[in-house]
Design a protein around this motif. Structure first.
Motif, PDB file in Angstrom:
ATOM      1  N   SER A 253       0.849  -1.187   0.000  1.00  0.00           N
ATOM      2  CA  SER A 253       0.000   0.000   0.000  1.00  0.00           C
ATOM      3  C   SER A 253       0.891   1.245   0.000  1.00  0.00           C
ATOM      4  O   SER A 253       2.091   1.173   0.285  1.00  0.00           O
ATOM      5  CB  SER A 253      -0.944   0.001   1.202  1.00  0.00           C
ATOM      6  OG  SER A 253      -0.219   0.124   2.394  1.00  0.00           O
ATOM      7  N   LYS A 254       0.281   2.386  -0.310  1.00  0.00           N
ATOM      8  CA  LYS A 254       1.059   3.623  -0.402  1.00  0.00           C
ATOM      9  C   LYS A 254       1.640   4.057   0.939  1.00  0.00           C
ATOM     10  O   LYS A 254       2.717   4.638   0.982  1.00  0.00           O
ATOM     11  CB  LYS A 254       0.194   4.762  -0.969  1.00  0.00           C
ATOM     12  CG  LYS A 254      -0.046   4.645  -2.442  1.00  0.00           C
ATOM     13  CD  LYS A 254      -0.676   5.870  -3.075  1.00  0.00           C
ATOM     14  CE  LYS A 254      -1.642   6.621  -2.232  1.00  0.00           C
ATOM     15  NZ  LYS A 254      -2.292   7.727  -2.934  1.00  0.00           N
ATOM     16  N   SER A 255       0.946   3.775   2.023  1.00  0.00           N
ATOM     17  CA  SER A 255       1.396   4.251   3.332  1.00  0.00           C
ATOM     18  C   SER A 255       2.762   3.702   3.743  1.00  0.00           C
ATOM     19  O   SER A 255       3.654   4.482   4.088  1.00  0.00           O
ATOM     20  CB  SER A 255       0.334   3.930   4.387  1.00  0.00           C
ATOM     21  OG  SER A 255       0.736   4.403   5.640  1.00  0.00           O
ATOM     22  N   PRO A 256       2.982   2.378   3.716  1.00  0.00           N
ATOM     23  CA  PRO A 256       4.322   1.901   4.073  1.00  0.00           C
ATOM     24  C   PRO A 256       5.385   2.301   3.050  1.00  0.00           C
ATOM     25  O   PRO A 256       6.540   2.526   3.413  1.00  0.00           O
ATOM     26  CB  PRO A 256       4.183   0.387   4.163  1.00  0.00           C
ATOM     27  CG  PRO A 256       2.897   0.036   3.536  1.00  0.00           C
ATOM     28  CD  PRO A 256       2.047   1.272   3.536  1.00  0.00           C
ATOM     29  N   LEU A 257       4.986   2.420   1.791  1.00  0.00           N
ATOM     30  CA  LEU A 257       5.922   2.869   0.766  1.00  0.00           C
ATOM     31  C   LEU A 257       6.386   4.287   1.075  1.00  0.00           C
ATOM     32  O   LEU A 257       7.591   4.569   1.099  1.00  0.00           O
ATOM     33  CB  LEU A 257       5.254   2.812  -0.612  1.00  0.00           C
ATOM     34  CG  LEU A 257       6.037   3.361  -1.791  1.00  0.00           C
ATOM     35  CD1 LEU A 257       7.331   2.593  -2.004  1.00  0.00           C
ATOM     36  CD2 LEU A 257       5.177   3.324  -3.046  1.00  0.00           C
ATOM     37  N   SER A 258       5.436   5.161   1.336  1.00  0.00           N
ATOM     38  CA  SER A 258       5.762   6.543   1.669  1.00  0.00           C
ATOM     39  C   SER A 258       6.593   6.629   2.947  1.00  0.00           C
ATOM     40  O   SER A 258       7.552   7.410   3.026  1.00  0.00           O
ATOM     41  CB  SER A 258       4.469   7.345   1.830  1.00  0.00           C
ATOM     42  OG  SER A 258       4.757   8.680   2.154  1.00  0.00           O
ATOM     43  N   ALA A 259       6.267   5.805   3.934  1.00  0.00           N
ATOM     44  CA  ALA A 259       7.016   5.808   5.197  1.00  0.00           C
ATOM     45  C   ALA A 259       8.465   5.394   4.988  1.00  0.00           C
ATOM     46  O   ALA A 259       9.380   5.983   5.578  1.00  0.00           O
ATOM     47  CB  ALA A 259       6.337   4.891   6.213  1.00  0.00           C
ATOM     48  N   GLN A 260       8.688   4.406   4.141  1.00  0.00           N
ATOM     49  CA  GLN A 260      10.061   3.955   3.856  1.00  0.00           C
ATOM     50  C   GLN A 260      10.854   5.055   3.144  1.00  0.00           C
ATOM     51  O   GLN A 260      12.029   5.269   3.459  1.00  0.00           O
ATOM     52  CB  GLN A 260      10.048   2.687   2.998  1.00  0.00           C
ATOM     53  CG  GLN A 260       9.588   1.443   3.712  1.00  0.00           C
ATOM     54  CD  GLN A 260      10.618   0.912   4.678  1.00  0.00           C
ATOM     55  OE1 GLN A 260      11.788   0.797   4.360  1.00  0.00           O
ATOM     56  NE2 GLN A 260      10.166   0.589   5.871  1.00  0.00           N
ATOM     57  N   ILE A 261      10.230   5.745   2.215  1.00  0.00           N
ATOM     58  CA  ILE A 261      10.902   6.832   1.494  1.00  0.00           C
ATOM     59  C   ILE A 261      11.236   7.969   2.454  1.00  0.00           C
ATOM     60  O   ILE A 261      12.356   8.497   2.451  1.00  0.00           O
ATOM     61  CB  ILE A 261      10.028   7.361   0.330  1.00  0.00           C
ATOM     62  CG1 ILE A 261       9.749   6.252  -0.682  1.00  0.00           C
ATOM     63  CG2 ILE A 261      10.685   8.572  -0.335  1.00  0.00           C
ATOM     64  CD1 ILE A 261      10.937   5.704  -1.421  1.00  0.00           C
ATOM     65  N   LYS A 262      10.284   8.332   3.300  1.00  0.00           N
ATOM     66  CA  LYS A 262      10.526   9.412   4.266  1.00  0.00           C
ATOM     67  C   LYS A 262      11.633   9.037   5.242  1.00  0.00           C
ATOM     68  O   LYS A 262      12.465   9.870   5.595  1.00  0.00           O
ATOM     69  CB  LYS A 262       9.245   9.761   5.018  1.00  0.00           C
ATOM     70  CG  LYS A 262       8.266  10.533   4.177  1.00  0.00           C
ATOM     71  CD  LYS A 262       7.005  10.854   4.940  1.00  0.00           C
ATOM     72  CE  LYS A 262       6.022  11.578   4.044  1.00  0.00           C
ATOM     73  NZ  LYS A 262       4.751  11.838   4.701  1.00  0.00           N
ATOM     74  N   GLU A 263      11.660   7.781   5.668  1.00  0.00           N
ATOM     75  CA  GLU A 263      12.729   7.344   6.578  1.00  0.00           C
ATOM     76  C   GLU A 263      14.082   7.386   5.881  1.00  0.00           C
ATOM     77  O   GLU A 263      15.078   7.810   6.473  1.00  0.00           O
ATOM     78  CB  GLU A 263      12.445   5.943   7.117  1.00  0.00           C
ATOM     79  CG  GLU A 263      13.473   5.513   8.135  1.00  0.00           C
ATOM     80  CD  GLU A 263      13.205   4.158   8.756  1.00  0.00           C
ATOM     81  OE1 GLU A 263      14.047   3.716   9.558  1.00  0.00           O
ATOM     82  OE2 GLU A 263      12.168   3.523   8.444  1.00  0.00           O
ATOM     83  N   LEU A 264      14.134   6.966   4.621  1.00  0.00           N
ATOM     84  CA  LEU A 264      15.385   7.027   3.862  1.00  0.00           C
ATOM     85  C   LEU A 264      15.867   8.463   3.751  1.00  0.00           C
ATOM     86  O   LEU A 264      17.042   8.760   3.994  1.00  0.00           O
ATOM     87  CB  LEU A 264      15.185   6.412   2.471  1.00  0.00           C
ATOM     88  CG  LEU A 264      16.379   6.448   1.524  1.00  0.00           C
ATOM     89  CD1 LEU A 264      17.565   5.669   2.094  1.00  0.00           C
ATOM     90  CD2 LEU A 264      15.978   5.907   0.159  1.00  0.00           C
ATOM     91  N   GLU A 265      14.965   9.374   3.402  1.00  0.00           N
ATOM     92  CA  GLU A 265      15.334  10.786   3.309  1.00  0.00           C
ATOM     93  C   GLU A 265      15.817  11.316   4.657  1.00  0.00           C
ATOM     94  O   GLU A 265      16.804  12.061   4.721  1.00  0.00           O
ATOM     95  CB  GLU A 265      14.146  11.619   2.814  1.00  0.00           C
ATOM     96  CG  GLU A 265      13.819  11.395   1.357  1.00  0.00           C
ATOM     97  CD  GLU A 265      12.618  12.194   0.881  1.00  0.00           C
ATOM     98  OE1 GLU A 265      12.685  12.735  -0.241  1.00  0.00           O
ATOM     99  OE2 GLU A 265      11.612  12.281   1.624  1.00  0.00           O
ATOM    100  N   SER A 266      15.163  10.909   5.706  1.00  0.00           N
ATOM    101  CA  SER A 266      15.556  11.352   7.044  1.00  0.00           C
ATOM    102  C   SER A 266      16.940  10.815   7.422  1.00  0.00           C
ATOM    103  O   SER A 266      17.781  11.549   7.944  1.00  0.00           O
ATOM    104  CB  SER A 266      14.509  10.897   8.059  1.00  0.00           C
ATOM    105  OG  SER A 266      14.919  11.229   9.369  1.00  0.00           O
ATOM    106  N   LEU A 267      17.178   9.542   7.171  1.00  0.00           N
ATOM    107  CA  LEU A 267      18.474   8.945   7.501  1.00  0.00           C
ATOM    108  C   LEU A 267      19.612   9.603   6.730  1.00  0.00           C
ATOM    109  O   LEU A 267      20.702   9.820   7.274  1.00  0.00           O
ATOM    110  CB  LEU A 267      18.461   7.444   7.207  1.00  0.00           C
ATOM    111  CG  LEU A 267      17.664   6.577   8.166  1.00  0.00           C
ATOM    112  CD1 LEU A 267      17.553   5.160   7.627  1.00  0.00           C
ATOM    113  CD2 LEU A 267      18.295   6.585   9.549  1.00  0.00           C
ATOM    114  N   LEU A 268      19.362   9.897   5.459  1.00  0.00           N
ATOM    115  CA  LEU A 268      20.397  10.512   4.621  1.00  0.00           C
ATOM    116  C   LEU A 268      20.484  12.018   4.823  1.00  0.00           C
ATOM    117  O   LEU A 268      21.456  12.649   4.426  1.00  0.00           O
ATOM    118  CB  LEU A 268      20.138  10.198   3.147  1.00  0.00           C
ATOM    119  CG  LEU A 268      20.208   8.728   2.752  1.00  0.00           C
ATOM    120  CD1 LEU A 268      19.842   8.557   1.285  1.00  0.00           C
ATOM    121  CD2 LEU A 268      21.573   8.137   3.050  1.00  0.00           C
ATOM    122  N   GLY A 269      19.448  12.595   5.405  1.00  0.00           N
ATOM    123  CA  GLY A 269      19.417  14.047   5.589  1.00  0.00           C
ATOM    124  C   GLY A 269      19.237  14.784   4.279  1.00  0.00           C
ATOM    125  O   GLY A 269      19.739  15.893   4.101  1.00  0.00           O
TER     126      GLY A 269
END
Length: 135
Positions: A72-88
């Motif tokens: 679903s879009k929700s976990p997909l979006s969450a993974q992308i946001k976490e990746l962006e957060s981890l990488l800054g």
């Protein structure tokens, strides 16, 4: 030390004389500095995050990527946001209809292309070697 707008630690005295990025987007760090606010990002970025990122980047749309990945879009979006957060970093420019890659997003997409090609060929070699051992 102070934290600049990018979340990077910089000694106060060197801020004006040592920019974070020069015009070519190459990093200019002081000795002992790291470019990531979270020094453990290497341990927390997963292959799943990179696969999800790559699919969204390829599709240009979260809904289509979610369908192709069978999530679903929700976990997909969450993974992308976490990746962006981890990488800054911001990897996508988002609007209601589609997403487009930032310059660093395009770089990560190219790196993911290379990574997945190497991973696939490496796994193929391992499988072939395993089959040869059995014969």
């Amino acid at each position: 030390m102070r934290i600049d707008g990018q979340g990077l630690s910089r000694p106060a005295a060197s801020r004006s004389s040592c920019p974070i990025f020069d015009g070519d987007l190459t990093l200019a760090l002081l000795p002992g500095e790291t470019m990531f606010p979270d020094s453990h990002w290497r341990d927390r970025v997963t292959l799943k995050m990179l696969r999800y990122f790559h699919e969204v980047a390829s599709q240009g749309h979260f809904s289509r990527a979610a369908l192709r990945l069978n999530v679903s879009k929700s976990p997909l979006s969450a993974q992308i946001k976490e990746l962006e957060s981890l990488l800054g970093l911001t990897l996508f420019e988002r609007n209601t209809r589609q997403v487009s890659l930032t310059p660093t997003g395009r770089l990560l997409q190219a790196e993911c292309d290379r990574l997945f090609d190497v991973l696939e060929s490496g796994l193929n070699r391992v499988v072939q070697a395993g089959r040869m051992e059995r014969n």
